[in-house]
Design an enzyme around this catalytic site. Sequence first.
Site, short mmCIF file in Angstrom:
data_model
loop_
_atom_site.label_atom_id
_atom_site.label_comp_id
_atom_site.label_asym_id
_atom_site.label_seq_id
_atom_site.Cartn_x
_atom_site.Cartn_y
_atom_site.Cartn_z
N HIS A 103 -1.62 11.15 -2.19
CA HIS A 103 -2.90 10.63 -1.68
C HIS A 103 -3.92 11.73 -1.46
CE1 HIS A 103 -5.77 9.33 1.42
NE2 HIS A 103 -5.64 8.13 0.88
N HIS A 161 0.83 -1.21 0.00
CA HIS A 161 0.00 0.00 0.00
C HIS A 161 0.86 1.26 0.00
CE1 HIS A 161 -3.09 2.63 2.31
NE2 HIS A 161 -3.55 2.49 1.09
O1 G3P Z 1 -6.44 1.33 -3.11
C1 G3P Z 1 -6.71 0.90 -1.83
C2 G3P Z 1 -6.54 1.98 -0.80
O2 G3P Z 1 -5.39 2.70 -1.08
C3 G3P Z 1 -7.71 2.90 -0.75
O3 G3P Z 1 -7.66 3.83 0.27
O4 G3P Z 1 -7.30 6.07 1.15
O5 G3P Z 1 -5.46 4.44 1.24
O6 G3P Z 1 -6.14 5.44 -0.92
P1 G3P Z 1 -6.59 5.00 0.43
MG MG Z 2 -4.87 4.35 -2.33
#
Ligand code: G3P
Ligand code: MG
Length: 256
Positions: free
Chosen positions: A67, A25
């Site tokens: 993000h 992630h």
């Molecule tokens: O793509 C999965 C995840 O990254 C979604 O949530 O807020 O971490 O971008 P976020």
């Molecule tokens: Mg994400």
Amino acid sequence: MSETDALPRWQVDFDRWPYPAVCAHRGAGTLAPENTLAAFRVGASHGQSMFEFDVKLSADGKPFLLHDATLDRTTSGRGAAGGATLAELAQLDAGSWHSAPWAGEPVPAFANVVAWLRANGHLANVEIKPSPGREAETGALVAIAAAHAWRDAAVPPLLSSFSEAALAAARRTVPTLPYALLVDTLPEDWLERVRAHGCVALDANHRVLTEAVVSRAHAERLRVLCYTVNDPARAATLRGWGVDCVITDAVDTIRP
Ligand code: G3P
Ligand code: MG
């Protein structure tokens, strides 16, 4: 000839699913500054082979990694993320907010990250994360950029988004890429929505997933990803349900 005429016809579906069971992630979760090349290197050093990252557009329409909707939390800049040009973004420090060793780490352009991923043989989950009001534009431009960047690759990136407007525009522009619908809660009509966008997968917050939902998705020949799974025991439970890929910050303990 249009921009999309000569693109390959990748085949990713339930039966031809090329992605691993774990995806890092934002590069390396919290071990390094999110969505930077430094994070991808840290993730790779722990054996990660697929990377999720968030992509939006600069003021001059170039895709880059960030993000949030503003620059404030993760860079030395201030204000709307989509208000700076790519050249301005390149001047920012995206590492100091995390910790001193990462000071000076730049905000990466999408093109630079793709070059690194491809040079190292890694796979990608590109999350289309539009600035507010730029959903369709972002979907279309990120899909085109991704399709061209991976045009000679056997395995294309998986594109995902919470924004249905972005997904719709992306798929209209490049129908041959694989798409996943991101959901933070599970709407009753999740299957219809996934189908409406021609997605090959549901990508859900792991907290809203059940074994029955995973089974239903599989019965419909859809794959299931989920985020953000940081407890190895929970990852094992989800795998036991048949979840196809967990997206994790715990790149050092949850590995492919
Ligand atoms: O793509 C999965 C995840 O990254 C979604 O949530 O807020 O971490 O971008 P976020
Ligand atoms: Mg994400």
